[in-house]
Design a protein around this motif. Structure first.
Motif, mmCIF file in Angstrom:
data_model
loop_
_atom_site.group_PDB
_atom_site.id
_atom_site.type_symbol
_atom_site.label_atom_id
_atom_site.label_comp_id
_atom_site.label_asym_id
_atom_site.label_seq_id
_atom_site.Cartn_x
_atom_site.Cartn_y
_atom_site.Cartn_z
ATOM 1 N N GLY A 164 35.026 -8.438 8.265
ATOM 2 C CA GLY A 164 34.654 -9.010 6.567
ATOM 3 C C GLY A 164 34.774 -10.485 6.782
ATOM 4 O O GLY A 164 33.925 -10.721 5.300
ATOM 5 N N ARG A 165 36.304 -11.140 6.997
ATOM 6 C CA ARG A 165 35.764 -12.744 6.717
ATOM 7 C C ARG A 165 34.598 -13.318 6.518
ATOM 8 O O ARG A 165 34.305 -14.128 6.690
ATOM 9 N N GLN A 168 31.553 -12.064 5.408
ATOM 10 C CA GLN A 168 32.206 -13.389 3.718
ATOM 11 C C GLN A 168 31.346 -14.694 4.285
ATOM 12 O O GLN A 168 30.723 -14.881 2.884
ATOM 13 N N SER A 169 31.723 -15.063 4.814
ATOM 14 C CA SER A 169 31.618 -16.566 5.231
ATOM 15 C C SER A 169 29.813 -16.663 5.505
ATOM 16 O O SER A 169 29.792 -18.098 4.829
ATOM 17 N N TYR A 172 27.157 -12.651 0.536
ATOM 18 C CA TYR A 172 27.660 -11.331 0.107
ATOM 19 C C TYR A 172 25.459 -10.754 0.236
ATOM 20 O O TYR A 172 25.965 -9.911 1.342
ATOM 21 N N ASP A 195 38.336 -4.405 2.862
ATOM 22 C CA ASP A 195 37.503 -4.626 1.689
ATOM 23 C C ASP A 195 36.491 -3.779 2.143
ATOM 24 O O ASP A 195 35.968 -4.005 3.452
ATOM 25 N N HIS A 197 34.418 -5.890 2.539
ATOM 26 C CA HIS A 197 32.804 -6.696 3.797
ATOM 27 C C HIS A 197 33.613 -6.014 4.726
ATOM 28 O O HIS A 197 32.585 -5.679 5.505
ATOM 29 N N ASP A 198 35.004 -6.051 5.475
ATOM 30 C CA ASP A 198 35.639 -5.349 5.924
ATOM 31 C C ASP A 198 34.116 -3.875 6.522
ATOM 32 O O ASP A 198 33.951 -3.364 7.537
ATOM 33 N N GLY A 457 23.393 -6.312 0.552
ATOM 34 C CA GLY A 457 24.155 -7.133 -0.791
ATOM 35 C C GLY A 457 23.754 -6.455 -1.558
ATOM 36 O O GLY A 457 23.086 -7.816 -2.484
#
Ligand code: GDP
Length: 486
Positions: A164-165, A168-169, A172, A195, A197-198, A457
């Motif tokens: 997810g991290r 996210q970078s 989205y 979350d 993103h994960d 997204g």
């Protein structure tokens, strides 16, 4: 489903319709259950597909070839492509109670089959090796002895490689992983509280990118297989492997989980004197995961359930039934729970007065642990309880409990699930409306925390409800917001 003939059982097919290799493919003596299990377990009503069998045989070869390369997993997560060659891995990290661990090992294994990876298990402090037989011949599913677990402790939420991290970078709407992923590993955080993103793990675009990442760490406490259907190529493949869609965990648990010799001995020492003579076994699994109900109230509900659904007979007012000659057989009732109250309730019920019908009703309980505990001895008791439960013809389980999910899958028996209640005050009203228990909709475990899918997204409000994406993925009976394959 296939139709069983009377002779099938006596034959004791030790390969379970080809799901397993014959015992001679394995090192002799290491897994007695492999040879003996079919003598005490009725054959499954579901046949594994030839496609699944072929996938498993390929997997076994791949595992044997690739598992030794795990010695190259580095101490700080810097993995070199040269060391790993063409082998790709999913490394399962242990979490939660035994039922949770079993549903997540099976989920990670299904993922490994779908992605041509090799599954290796964290056995730091879990003693997987002491509980189960090695499922793959000539190799091990455990991480190598020299594996540095200090490093694995860092594969948590804060880890920079958390999927997810990383996603996210990129922003989205992009859903893009860095290429190449630093150090060649990604941490798939599939915990129930991950979350949004994960949760994009369940997006096709993410899975396409993960194909070039050799090492995937898998930390989870939920059964994610329903979510794998949301990735179209996985869906196609799952349908080929499991044409009877609701049999994934049934076949996978029977393939993967066989009691070690130590556990097998305990199972037999309980089963043979207590349960073996009965012509029918009813398994009752009781677990309270909510704070608003008490064990004595659930014991009343349980008794009402088994009588209402005619799972067990009523007490009989007929005094003739007291005569020895009026009873010709016996039904064994196996109660598994941390709390003895259920066992006592049923035991008293069937001792006080005769039961209707031709059977004596014997009530048994293998363990009374009282509270959930950790460590090998407790895990062993839990595994023995689950396994004995799985030898039942009929099951009653508690909502939300992964312990019950394992029992029902190994048994191949869709359970009766005790009705959830909101509060003690409204319980009776709920039972009058919905019954004390109801038949589950399938054999499969519930995915307790499915994704609200937003793979493109589009942003909040546009995510897809996981229970409305595919017609065979339905809301669970026992967990609000969960979904399961039916
Ligand atoms: P869940 O919490 O019901 O989803 O099931 P888990 O198996 O993941 O965790 C429950 C843990 O509590 C088990 O691993 C056992 O240690 C313990 N436990 C719960 N129910 C029983 C039971 O009926 N018998 C035994 N021996 N242990 C149990």
């Amino acid at each position: 489903a296939k139709t069983l003939k009377a002779g099938d059982w006596a034959l004791g097919d030790r390969t379970l319709d080809g799901l397993l290799l014959p015992p001679k493919a394995y090192e002799p003596g290491q897994c007695i259950a492999r040879s003996e299990e079919s003598l005490i377990r009725k054959p499954s009503a579901y046949r594994p597909s030839s496609h699944l069998i072929a996938k498993l045989r390929d997997y076994e070869v791949r595992h044997k070839r690739c598992a030794p390369k795990a010695v190259h997993f580095s101490q700080n997560g810097t993995n070199s492509m040269e060391d790993l060659g063409d082998c790709q891995f999913v490394v399962w990290i242990a979490n939660s109670g035994l039922g949770n661990r079993m549903i997540t090992i099976a989920s990670a294994f299904v993922y490994a089959l779908l992605t041509d990876r090799v599954l290796l298990l964290d056995h730091n402090g879990t003693d997987i090796g002491g509980l189960y037989c090695e499922p793959f011949p000539g190799t091990s599913w455990l991480l190598p002895e020299n594996y540095d677990y200090r490093w694995m402790d860092k594969v948590v939420w804060e880890n920079d490689h958390r999927l997810g991290r990383l996603l996210q970078s990129s922003g989205y709407a992009n859903v893009t992983l860095p290429a190449p992923v630093p150090n060649n590993y990604v941490f798939a955080n599939l915990m129930h509280n991950n979350d949004e993103h994960d949760k994009r793990f369940f997006c096709g675009k993410v899975q396409r990118q993960l194909k070039r990442v050799p090492l995937l760490y898998w930390r989870s406490n939920v059964y994610v297989v329903p979510g794998l259907h949301f990735v179209y190529p996985f869906h196609r493949e799952l349908d080929l492997m499991f044409p009877e869609r609701g049999t994934v965990f049934h076949h996978m648990s029977r393939y993967l989980f066989r009691p070690s010799n130590l556990v097998w001995g305990t199972i037999l020492r309980f089963r043979q004197p207590h349960l073996a003579a009965a012509h029918r076994q009813v398994g009752l699994q009781l677990r309270i995961l909510e704070s608003n109900i008490t064990a004595p109230a659930v014991a009343d509900q349980l008794l009402a359930c088994v009588l209402e659904k005619k799972i067990l007979p009523q007490q009989s007012p007929n005094t003739e039934d007291k005569l020895l000659s009026s009873k010709t057989g016996s039904t064994a009732v196996l109660v598994t729970s941390l709390d003895e109250v259920y066992y006592q309730k049923l035991q008293n019920y069937y001792l006080d007065l005769p039961a209707e019908g031709p059977d004596y009703i014997g009530v048994h309980t293998p363990s009374k642990e009282e509270t959930q505990q950790f460590g090998f001895d407790h895990d062993k008791k839990a595994w023995v309880d689950m396994y004995l439960l799985s030898l039942s013809d009929t099951l009653v389980t508690s909502p939300q409990s992964t312990f019950g999910y394992v029992g029902q899958a190994l048994a191949g028996a869709t359970p009766w699930i005790l009705t959830k209640t909101k509060s003690a005050e409204t319980a009776e009203e709920t039972f009058q409306e919905h019954g004390y228990c109801n038949r589950g909709i399938s054999l499969e475990p519930c995915f307790h925390a499915p994704p609200l899918l937003d793979c493109k997204g589009r942003g909040p409000g546009h995510a897809l409800d996981p229970s409305s994406i595919l017609h065979f993925i339905k809301p669970c009976e026992d967990v609000l917001g969960g979904v399961k394959i039916m």
